[in-house]
Design a protein around this motif. Structure first.
Motif, PDB file in Angstrom:
ATOM      1  N   ALA A  65     -23.895  52.854  -9.598  1.00 42.09           N
ATOM      2  CA  ALA A  65     -22.913  52.194 -10.457  1.00 42.09           C
ATOM      3  C   ALA A  65     -21.515  52.804 -10.288  1.00 42.09           C
ATOM      4  N   ALA A  66     -21.437  54.112 -10.157  1.00 44.29           N
ATOM      5  CA  ALA A  66     -20.133  54.760  -9.966  1.00 44.29           C
ATOM      6  C   ALA A  66     -19.509  54.352  -8.633  1.00 44.29           C
ATOM      7  N   ILE A  67     -20.316  54.310  -7.587  1.00 46.58           N
ATOM      8  CA  ILE A  67     -19.803  53.889  -6.279  1.00 46.58           C
ATOM      9  C   ILE A  67     -19.421  52.412  -6.326  1.00 46.58           C
ATOM     10  N   ASN A  68     -20.216  51.600  -6.993  1.00 40.01           N
ATOM     11  CA  ASN A  68     -19.921  50.169  -7.111  1.00 40.01           C
ATOM     12  C   ASN A  68     -18.622  49.938  -7.878  1.00 40.01           C
ATOM     13  N   PHE A  69     -18.428  50.679  -8.954  1.00 45.49           N
ATOM     14  CA  PHE A  69     -17.213  50.542  -9.764  1.00 45.49           C
ATOM     15  C   PHE A  69     -15.974  50.916  -8.962  1.00 45.49           C
ATOM     16  N   SER A  70     -16.037  52.056  -8.282  1.00 46.82           N
ATOM     17  CA  SER A  70     -14.879  52.479  -7.493  1.00 46.82           C
ATOM     18  C   SER A  70     -14.680  51.590  -6.271  1.00 46.82           C
ATOM     19  N   SER A  71     -15.763  51.042  -5.732  1.00 42.47           N
ATOM     20  CA  SER A  71     -15.654  50.164  -4.561  1.00 42.47           C
ATOM     21  C   SER A  71     -14.906  48.880  -4.873  1.00 42.47           C
ATOM     22  N   PHE A  72     -14.975  48.424  -6.102  1.00 43.84           N
ATOM     23  CA  PHE A  72     -14.206  47.233  -6.477  1.00 43.84           C
ATOM     24  C   PHE A  72     -12.722  47.464  -6.233  1.00 43.84           C
ATOM     25  N   PHE A  73     -12.225  48.615  -6.664  1.00 46.21           N
ATOM     26  CA  PHE A  73     -10.809  48.913  -6.485  1.00 46.21           C
ATOM     27  C   PHE A  73     -10.479  49.192  -5.018  1.00 46.21           C
TER      28      PHE A  73
END
Length: 161
Positions: A65-73
């Motif tokens: 989830a942390a990687i997914n969240f930062s990957s959006f940006f």
């Protein structure tokens, strides 16, 4: 086939997330994306595979989830920065991948709740530090019961300690 029923099953949900992102990432990488795009998407896929493998782990879901969240940006920055260098096919799939990320983040949150975790970055306690330290302290010497004393000398090994 009921999509809602599939999404609500805990172990199927994460496999669907991994499959959808895998297909979108593969098609997006057909273009001239920078190596950073490949790097964080590989990390995301590895964390999803870890979450599939470790069915009870909340750390795996939190990492994904942390990687997914930062990957959006990161996707947003890369798509705007390399807009003219990326071919149309890859740009479309990179954009779809970016749009799907918030949906997969919601599904990852559901999976985390099903596994007994939650997205908490900092735990807040109401106890002062000294009370917390005293509660966690275990008195090793005082926790053993003392053996009864007798007049006769016993050669028991437990008396040595």
């Amino acid at each position: 086939m009921d999509i809602q029923a599939l999404v609500n099953q805990p172990f199927v949900r994460i496999r669907i997330i991994a499959f959808v992102h895998f297909c979108l990432i593969v098609n997006a990488l057909l273009g001239a994306y920078p190596p950073a795009y490949t790097f964080y998407n590989i990390l995301f896929m590895v964390s999803l595979m870890w979450a599939i493998h470790s069915r009870e782990s909340t750390d795996a879901i939190q990492s994904a989830a942390a990687i997914n969240f930062s990957s959006f940006f990161f996707d947003l920055i890369i798509i705007f920065s390399f807009f003219y260098r990326i071919n149309g096919w890859a740009l479309i799939f990179g954009g779809i991948n970016m749009v799907v990320r918030p949906i997969s983040l919601i599904l990852l949150h559901k999976e985390l709740v099903d596994r007994g975790g939650d997205f908490v970055l900092v735990s807040v306690t109401t106890q002062p530090n000294n009370q917390r330290a005293q509660r966690n302290y275990q008195d090793i010497d005082g926790s053993r019961p003392t053996p009864p004393q007798s007049n006769s000398q016993q050669s028991n090994i437990s008396n040595l300690f």
